[in-house]
Motif scaffolding. Structure first.
Motif, PDB file in Angstrom:
ATOM      1  N   ILE A 181      42.836  57.395 113.664  1.00 47.41           N
ATOM      2  CA  ILE A 181      42.529  57.937 112.340  1.00 47.41           C
ATOM      3  C   ILE A 181      42.437  56.767 111.378  1.00 47.41           C
ATOM      4  CG2 ILE A 181      43.351  59.394 110.447  1.00 47.41           C
ATOM      5  CD1 ILE A 181      44.825  61.085 112.571  1.00 47.41           C
ATOM      6  N   ILE A 182      41.374  56.764 110.583  1.00 44.88           N
ATOM      7  CA  ILE A 182      41.233  55.754 109.543  1.00 44.88           C
ATOM      8  C   ILE A 182      41.099  56.456 108.200  1.00 44.88           C
ATOM      9  CG2 ILE A 182      40.230  54.056 111.112  1.00 44.88           C
ATOM     10  CD1 ILE A 182      37.492  54.672 109.894  1.00 44.88           C
ATOM     11  N   ASP A 183      41.448  55.735 107.157  1.00 46.95           N
ATOM     12  CA  ASP A 183      41.324  56.237 105.797  1.00 46.95           C
ATOM     13  C   ASP A 183      41.188  55.025 104.874  1.00 46.95           C
ATOM     14  OD1 ASP A 183      43.923  55.217 105.260  1.00 46.95           O
ATOM     15  OD2 ASP A 183      44.860  57.119 105.748  1.00 46.95           O
ATOM     16  N   PRO A 184      41.144  55.217 103.567  1.00 44.38           N
ATOM     17  CA  PRO A 184      40.965  54.071 102.675  1.00 44.38           C
ATOM     18  C   PRO A 184      42.017  52.972 102.854  1.00 44.38           C
ATOM     19  CG  PRO A 184      40.511  56.079 101.480  1.00 44.38           C
ATOM     20  CD  PRO A 184      41.061  56.487 102.812  1.00 44.38           C
ATOM     21  N   THR A 185      43.224  53.319 103.266  1.00 39.44           N
ATOM     22  CA  THR A 185      44.250  52.299 103.449  1.00 39.44           C
ATOM     23  C   THR A 185      43.950  51.396 104.643  1.00 39.44           C
ATOM     24  OG1 THR A 185      45.671  53.712 104.813  1.00 39.44           O
ATOM     25  CG2 THR A 185      46.026  53.777 102.413  1.00 39.44           C
ATOM     26  N   THR A 186      43.054  51.820 105.532  1.00 44.94           N
ATOM     27  CA  THR A 186      42.657  50.974 106.644  1.00 44.94           C
ATOM     28  C   THR A 186      41.957  49.710 106.148  1.00 44.94           C
ATOM     29  OG1 THR A 186      42.342  52.994 107.954  1.00 44.94           O
ATOM     30  CG2 THR A 186      41.383  50.985 108.857  1.00 44.94           C
TER      31      THR A 186
END
Length: 90
Positions: A83-88
């Protein structure tokens, strides 16, 4: 335990009335109860013509069994690898 994304092709899904979505949800929960605690429904996204569901299950076969018992389409079942999101990006 693996997480899966299920794509369900349902023409007009975005127009399904709230009471029908409730009935579909109740049917899903009933089937899940019968399959045991190892399979869990996390949430679903309803779009114009599809519903995308996120499930936690030991394997793809159990996800497909849920669809079979519930009478739900499961046009695609894919295991989430990460899972990726902006914090990645940080």
């Amino acid at each position: 335990m693996p997480k899966y994304v299920i794509e369900r092709e349902i023409p007009g899904a975005g127009q399904i009335p709230a009471n029908d979505l409730q009935a579909i949800s109740q049917k899903s929960c009933s089937v899940l109860s019968g399959l045991g605690p190892q399979i869990q429904w996390v949430h679903s996204y309803v779009t114009d013509n599809k519903i995308y569901c996120v499930y936690i299950a030991p394997n793809k076969e159990m996800v497909l069994e849920h669809a079979k018992q519930g009478g739900f389409p499961a046009n695609s079942v894919e295991e989430v690898k990460t899972i990726i999101d902006p914090t990645t990006a940080e």
